[in-house]
Design an enzyme around this catalytic site. Structure first.
Site, PDB file in Angstrom:
ATOM      1  N   GLY A  29       0.871  -1.208  -0.198  1.00  0.00           N
ATOM      2  CA  GLY A  29      -0.123   0.035  -0.020  1.00  0.00           C
ATOM      3  C   GLY A  29       0.790   1.299  -0.394  1.00  0.00           C
ATOM      4  O   GLY A  29       2.009   1.131  -0.825  1.00  0.00           O
ATOM      5  N   ALA A  30       0.246   2.479  -0.263  1.00  0.00           N
ATOM      6  CA  ALA A  30       1.050   3.796  -0.206  1.00  0.00           C
ATOM      7  C   ALA A  30       1.233   3.356  -1.151  1.00  0.00           C
ATOM      8  O   ALA A  30       1.999   4.124  -1.807  1.00  0.00           O
ATOM      9  CB  ALA A  30       2.193   4.190   1.826  1.00  0.00           C
ATOM     10  N   GLY A  60       4.751   4.133  -8.985  1.00  0.00           N
ATOM     11  CA  GLY A  60       6.207   3.089  -8.733  1.00  0.00           C
ATOM     12  C   GLY A  60       5.295   1.650  -9.077  1.00  0.00           C
ATOM     13  O   GLY A  60       5.034   0.534  -9.929  1.00  0.00           O
ATOM     14  N   HIS A  61       4.281   1.682  -7.870  1.00  0.00           N
ATOM     15  CA  HIS A  61       3.209   0.487  -7.489  1.00  0.00           C
ATOM     16  C   HIS A  61       2.051   0.033  -9.436  1.00  0.00           C
ATOM     17  O   HIS A  61       1.702  -0.520  -9.731  1.00  0.00           O
ATOM     18  CB  HIS A  61       2.817   0.912  -6.780  1.00  0.00           C
ATOM     19  CG  HIS A  61       3.764   0.872  -5.214  1.00  0.00           C
ATOM     20  ND1 HIS A  61       3.334   1.473  -4.587  1.00  0.00           N
ATOM     21  CD2 HIS A  61       3.990  -0.368  -4.850  1.00  0.00           C
ATOM     22  CE1 HIS A  61       3.970   1.358  -3.291  1.00  0.00           C
ATOM     23  NE2 HIS A  61       4.521   0.082  -3.886  1.00  0.00           N
ATOM     24  N   LYS A  65      13.115  -2.089  -8.266  1.00  0.00           N
ATOM     25  CA  LYS A  65      13.289  -1.421  -7.251  1.00  0.00           C
ATOM     26  C   LYS A  65      14.442  -2.203  -5.770  1.00  0.00           C
ATOM     27  O   LYS A  65      14.661  -1.994  -4.985  1.00  0.00           O
ATOM     28  CB  LYS A  65      12.294  -0.699  -6.634  1.00  0.00           C
ATOM     29  CG  LYS A  65      12.229  -0.213  -5.008  1.00  0.00           C
ATOM     30  CD  LYS A  65      13.006   1.268  -5.283  1.00  0.00           C
ATOM     31  CE  LYS A  65      13.383   1.581  -4.475  1.00  0.00           C
ATOM     32  NZ  LYS A  65      12.412   1.522  -2.945  1.00  0.00           N
ATOM     33  N   ASP A  66      13.218  -3.356  -5.992  1.00  0.00           N
ATOM     34  CA  ASP A  66      13.464  -4.083  -4.486  1.00  0.00           C
ATOM     35  C   ASP A  66      14.405  -5.644  -5.277  1.00  0.00           C
ATOM     36  O   ASP A  66      13.835  -6.793  -5.312  1.00  0.00           O
ATOM     37  CB  ASP A  66      12.361  -4.726  -3.607  1.00  0.00           C
ATOM     38  CG  ASP A  66      11.364  -3.182  -3.185  1.00  0.00           C
ATOM     39  OD1 ASP A  66      12.638  -3.208  -2.245  1.00  0.00           O
ATOM     40  OD2 ASP A  66      11.038  -2.812  -4.159  1.00  0.00           O
ATOM     41  N   GLN A  93      15.213  -8.303  -3.399  1.00  0.00           N
ATOM     42  CA  GLN A  93      13.599  -9.381  -3.214  1.00  0.00           C
ATOM     43  C   GLN A  93      13.573 -10.368  -4.508  1.00  0.00           C
ATOM     44  O   GLN A  93      12.586 -11.555  -4.101  1.00  0.00           O
ATOM     45  CB  GLN A  93      13.261  -8.264  -2.898  1.00  0.00           C
ATOM     46  CG  GLN A  93      11.162  -8.774  -2.682  1.00  0.00           C
ATOM     47  CD  GLN A  93      10.427  -7.351  -2.426  1.00  0.00           C
ATOM     48  OE1 GLN A  93      10.262  -7.095  -1.807  1.00  0.00           O
ATOM     49  NE2 GLN A  93      10.277  -6.437  -2.996  1.00  0.00           N
ATOM     50  N   MET A 134      11.013   5.985  -6.267  1.00  0.00           N
ATOM     51  CA  MET A 134       9.966   6.233  -6.593  1.00  0.00           C
ATOM     52  C   MET A 134       9.680   5.129  -4.858  1.00  0.00           C
ATOM     53  O   MET A 134      10.081   4.016  -5.405  1.00  0.00           O
ATOM     54  CB  MET A 134       8.826   5.766  -6.719  1.00  0.00           C
ATOM     55  CG  MET A 134       8.637   7.546  -7.620  1.00  0.00           C
ATOM     56  SD  MET A 134       6.790   8.115  -7.999  1.00  0.00           S
ATOM     57  CE  MET A 134       7.172   8.802  -9.606  1.00  0.00           C
ATOM     58  N   SER A 178       7.065   4.009  -1.083  1.00  0.00           N
ATOM     59  CA  SER A 178       6.109   4.508  -0.056  1.00  0.00           C
ATOM     60  C   SER A 178       7.162   5.191   1.159  1.00  0.00           C
ATOM     61  O   SER A 178       6.239   6.010   2.370  1.00  0.00           O
ATOM     62  CB  SER A 178       5.614   3.464   0.769  1.00  0.00           C
ATOM     63  OG  SER A 178       4.799   2.699  -0.479  1.00  0.00           O
TER      64      SER A 178
HETATM   65  P1  AMP Z   1       6.247  -2.324  -1.865  1.00  0.00           P
HETATM   66  O1  AMP Z   1       4.652  -1.681  -1.410  1.00  0.00           O
HETATM   67  O2  AMP Z   1       6.865  -1.329  -1.356  1.00  0.00           O
HETATM   68  O3  AMP Z   1       6.301  -3.740  -0.764  1.00  0.00           O
HETATM   69  O4  AMP Z   1       6.324  -2.678  -3.016  1.00  0.00           O
HETATM   70  C1  AMP Z   1       5.137  -3.367  -3.980  1.00  0.00           C
HETATM   71  C2  AMP Z   1       6.230  -3.707  -5.039  1.00  0.00           C
HETATM   72  O5  AMP Z   1       6.147  -2.795  -6.121  1.00  0.00           O
HETATM   73  C3  AMP Z   1       7.685  -4.613  -5.485  1.00  0.00           C
HETATM   74  O6  AMP Z   1       7.421  -5.156  -5.882  1.00  0.00           O
HETATM   75  C4  AMP Z   1       8.550  -3.096  -5.510  1.00  0.00           C
HETATM   76  O7  AMP Z   1       9.678  -3.874  -6.245  1.00  0.00           O
HETATM   77  C5  AMP Z   1       7.181  -2.404  -6.361  1.00  0.00           C
HETATM   78  N1  AMP Z   1       7.627  -0.921  -6.326  1.00  0.00           N
HETATM   79  C6  AMP Z   1       8.374  -0.038  -5.191  1.00  0.00           C
HETATM   80  N2  AMP Z   1       9.096   1.377  -5.565  1.00  0.00           N
HETATM   81  C7  AMP Z   1       8.937   0.616  -7.278  1.00  0.00           C
HETATM   82  C8  AMP Z   1       9.077   1.554  -8.340  1.00  0.00           C
HETATM   83  N3  AMP Z   1      10.262   2.839  -8.130  1.00  0.00           N
HETATM   84  N4  AMP Z   1       9.135   1.638  -9.191  1.00  0.00           N
HETATM   85  C9  AMP Z   1       8.914   0.217  -9.433  1.00  0.00           C
HETATM   86  N5  AMP Z   1       8.292  -0.133  -8.767  1.00  0.00           N
HETATM   87  C10 AMP Z   1       8.026  -0.678  -7.489  1.00  0.00           C
END
Ligand code: AMP
Length: 282
Positions: free
Chosen positions: A31-32, A36-37, A151-152, A155, A186, A188
């Protein structure tokens, strides 16, 4: 957009969708939501007939209790963004729904070095918790495609291993990192940066770019490149650099030569906010 909070109800719905031969794309998030998401949702929509997004702030992947407590929760605006992005389904479970029997992980996998280095070293237990929740989410949604962000980087490598080790049928698609205009990746967590930290935070992507720009220079060995890049960040006392490394992009083992597929990865804290970023160098 349909919103499901219960696993059984989502599974019942997806079963009929699958029977009709539709391709399911899945985007797990905490969330948040930011652009990117939303780029992952867009990629999922492009390749699938039905896009499922999950929002779940998974307690088992937070090694730092404060980080968990401070994690931004913006469900109402997340829902608005997903509706605008024409996401089909949001899965929004609570902790009791995901972990009815507690957090214990009896099926823990061993990802070896890949999960012990870099983030694994600085966030002990993080990848076990992440793999635990991603496996659960994949078993619930049984998608054809799983979309994650570069980004991750570490992971998505570990999730690739998880899929292989568990012989899951899902195909992992890794999507490029979306950045702010000044280069900051980007995240959260960026909303927690104060004005000064926000300005300084561009040092991370600049240092990564420095590595990419200097890779081909003969008089710059890898060690020199990474130490100059690390210094360009730590020169500012507001930063605590946890690591800045150039590694083999497939194994994350320390890079030995410029002919390998290379990636630079960084984690640094500024003003109590932990930022990570990476860049493929060749
Ligand atoms: P998170 O909510 O941070 O767990 O991220 C959820 C998904 O969004 C993960 O696969 C992250 O790698 C991806 N993500 C987070 N930030 C970005 C970004 N700036 N650009 C592309 N994907 C992103």
């Amino acid at each position: 957009m349909l919103i499901f909070k219960k696993i059984a109800e989502l599974q019942r719905y997806l079963k009929t969708v699958k029977k009709s031969g539709k391709v399911i794309g899945f985007v797990p998030t905490m969330g948040a939501l930011h652009k990117g998401h939303l780029s992952l949702i867009k990629a999922a929509k492009h390749r699938s007939d039905l896009t499922v997004c999950s929002i779940f702030v998974n307690p088992t992947q937070f090694n730092d209790k404060k980080d968990f407590e401070k994690y931004p929760i913006t469900t109402a605006s997340d829902i608005d963004k997903l509706v605008s992005a024409r996401c089909d389904i949001l899965f929004l479970p609570d902790v009791a729904e995901m972990y009815p029997k507690g957090f214990e992980n009896k099926r823990k996998l061993n990802f070896g070095f890949m999960a012990e280095t870099l983030e694994g070293e600085h966030r002990p237990g993080h990848f076990d918790g992440m793999a635990q929740v991603v496996e659960k989410l994949l078993n619930i949604t049984t998608p054809h495609f799983l979309f994650m962000g570069q980004k991750d980087y570490q992971q998505q490598l570990i999730v690739g291993q998880l899929i292989q080790k568990r012989r899951m049928k899902v195909k992992l698609i890794t999507c490029p990192t979306i950045r702010e205009k000044d280069g900051l990746a980007m995240s959260s967590r960026n909303v927690r940066l104060n004005e000064k930290s926000r300005i300084l935070s561009i040092a991370l992507s600049r240092a990564l770019k420095f590595c990419k720009n200097n890779l081909a220079k003969k008089d710059m060995p890898l060690k020199t490149i990474s130490s100059l890049a690390a210094k360009s960040i730590s020169a500012n006392p507001e930063f605590v650099v946890e690591y800045f490394e150039i590694r083999n992009a497939r194994t994350l083992k320390p890079a030995r030569s410029k002919s390998e597929k290379l990636i630079a990865l960084v984690a640094a804290q500024i003003g109590g906010v932990r930022l990570i970023d990476n860049m493929l160098l060749n």
